[in-house]
Design a protein around this motif. Structure first.
Motif, PDB file in Angstrom:
ATOM      1  N   THR A 130      35.316 -64.438  -9.155  1.00 43.99           N
ATOM      2  CA  THR A 130      35.827 -64.424 -10.539  1.00 43.99           C
ATOM      3  C   THR A 130      36.467 -65.742 -10.964  1.00 43.99           C
ATOM      4  O   THR A 130      37.006 -65.827 -12.068  1.00 43.99           O
ATOM      5  N   ILE A 131      36.401 -66.768 -10.129  1.00 44.20           N
ATOM      6  CA  ILE A 131      37.131 -68.000 -10.433  1.00 44.20           C
ATOM      7  C   ILE A 131      36.625 -68.672 -11.711  1.00 44.20           C
ATOM      8  O   ILE A 131      37.369 -69.422 -12.365  1.00 44.20           O
ATOM      9  N   HIS A 132      35.389 -68.380 -12.108  1.00 45.06           N
ATOM     10  CA  HIS A 132      34.867 -68.983 -13.342  1.00 45.06           C
ATOM     11  C   HIS A 132      35.621 -68.496 -14.581  1.00 45.06           C
ATOM     12  O   HIS A 132      35.429 -69.032 -15.661  1.00 45.06           O
ATOM     13  N   ARG A 133      36.479 -67.497 -14.429  1.00 45.22           N
ATOM     14  CA  ARG A 133      37.311 -67.016 -15.536  1.00 45.22           C
ATOM     15  C   ARG A 133      38.662 -67.739 -15.590  1.00 45.22           C
ATOM     16  O   ARG A 133      39.423 -67.566 -16.522  1.00 45.22           O
ATOM     17  N   TRP A 134      38.971 -68.525 -14.559  1.00 47.59           N
ATOM     18  CA  TRP A 134      40.249 -69.224 -14.513  1.00 47.59           C
ATOM     19  C   TRP A 134      40.199 -70.441 -15.435  1.00 47.59           C
ATOM     20  O   TRP A 134      39.143 -71.055 -15.623  1.00 47.59           O
ATOM     21  N   ARG A 135      41.333 -70.805 -15.971  1.00 46.00           N
ATOM     22  CA  ARG A 135      41.388 -71.987 -16.822  1.00 46.00           C
ATOM     23  C   ARG A 135      41.116 -73.254 -16.004  1.00 46.00           C
ATOM     24  O   ARG A 135      41.690 -73.450 -14.939  1.00 46.00           O
ATOM     25  N   ASP A 136      40.233 -74.106 -16.519  1.00 45.47           N
ATOM     26  CA  ASP A 136      39.901 -75.385 -15.885  1.00 45.47           C
ATOM     27  C   ASP A 136      39.473 -75.215 -14.428  1.00 45.47           C
ATOM     28  O   ASP A 136      39.781 -76.046 -13.566  1.00 45.47           O
ATOM     29  N   TRP A 137      38.730 -74.145 -14.151  1.00 44.16           N
ATOM     30  CA  TRP A 137      38.394 -73.835 -12.757  1.00 44.16           C
ATOM     31  C   TRP A 137      37.575 -74.941 -12.085  1.00 44.16           C
ATOM     32  O   TRP A 137      37.714 -75.168 -10.882  1.00 44.16           O
ATOM     33  N   GLN A 138      36.753 -75.627 -12.861  1.00 43.18           N
ATOM     34  CA  GLN A 138      35.942 -76.677 -12.256  1.00 43.18           C
ATOM     35  C   GLN A 138      36.796 -77.841 -11.741  1.00 43.18           C
ATOM     36  O   GLN A 138      36.426 -78.524 -10.785  1.00 43.18           O
ATOM     37  N   ARG A 139      37.954 -78.050 -12.380  1.00 42.04           N
ATOM     38  CA  ARG A 139      38.866 -79.093 -11.916  1.00 42.04           C
ATOM     39  C   ARG A 139      39.377 -78.812 -10.514  1.00 42.04           C
ATOM     40  O   ARG A 139      39.671 -79.739  -9.747  1.00 42.04           O
TER      41      ARG A 139
END
Length: 212
Positions: A130-139
């Motif tokens: 579910t990390i793709h729902r976190w803010r600025d996860w790609q950072r």
């Protein structure tokens, strides 16, 4: 006997001054902490060759309801009890003192505050799913190496999710995972370990059921 809070924070200051160390960052609500958290932290030290694991007890997870969240100090005490005074497990409220809410922001601030340390972000497979729902996860992936630990029923969803696909070419397999601590991001690995079914949600439900 567990060290007092000042001694725990002293370990962080000493690590930052020493430099050359690799710290696993293990964030979460710890509401409450359980032996699955301890198993993951010790597996990280063993499989990745980390020097310490910092348990970052969050003031409030923005993706979780505050209604069922125990006070910060109660969750800190729960994490301290589960860490059991292990010399390489450090429980801290750094996020509260930094004033950060989101993981990407916390990591950025820690890298600024401790430039001589290397960091690896630690999380369970449920979070990778579910990390793709976190803010600025790609950072997060672009700033530090990431180690993902198997959890019951989540492996397929995690490894088939958006984050695993986006960073598929940056995945370290097998024994190469030990290189994560010195790898240039993006770099991540999936760590299989003895599965622990412990769940904070289940523990809270059991506690509610016992109340009169």
């Amino acid at each position: 006997m567990n060290p007092n809070p000042r001694q725990r924070e002293g370990r962080i200051g000493t690590a930052g001054a020493a430099g050359g160390l690799t710290i696993g960052l293990f964030g979460g609500s710890f509401n409450p902490a359980h032996d699955g958290h301890r198993d993951l932290a010790l597996a990280a030290i063993r499989h990745l060759g980390l020097d310490y694991v910092w348990w970052l007890v969050s003031p409030q997870n923005p993706l979780k309801s505050a209604a069922d969240m125990a006070p910060l100090e109660a969750r800190m005490e729960s994490a301290r009890a589960m860490a059991g005074g292990h010399p390489r497990l450090v429980v801290t409220d750094l996020e509260t003192r930094l004033g950060t809410v989101y993981t990407a922001e916390t990591i950025r601030r820690l890298r600024q505050r401790f430039p001589r340390l290397r960091f690896v972000w630690l999380m369970g497979a449920d979070n990778l799913a579910t990390i793709h729902r976190w803010r600025d996860w790609q950072r997060i992936f672009d700033d530090v190496a990431v180690a993902v630990f198997d959890r019951p029923t989540y492996a397929l969803a995690a490894l088939g999710g958006p984050a695993a696909h986006r960073y598929g070419a940056a995945r370290y397999h097998g024994n190469a995972r030990r290189l994560l601590k010195s790898a240039k991001p993006p770099a991540w690995g999936f760590v299989t370990m003895k599965l622990n079914p412990a769940s904070a949600t289940a523990l809270r439900a059991a506690a509610r059921a016992q109340r009169p």
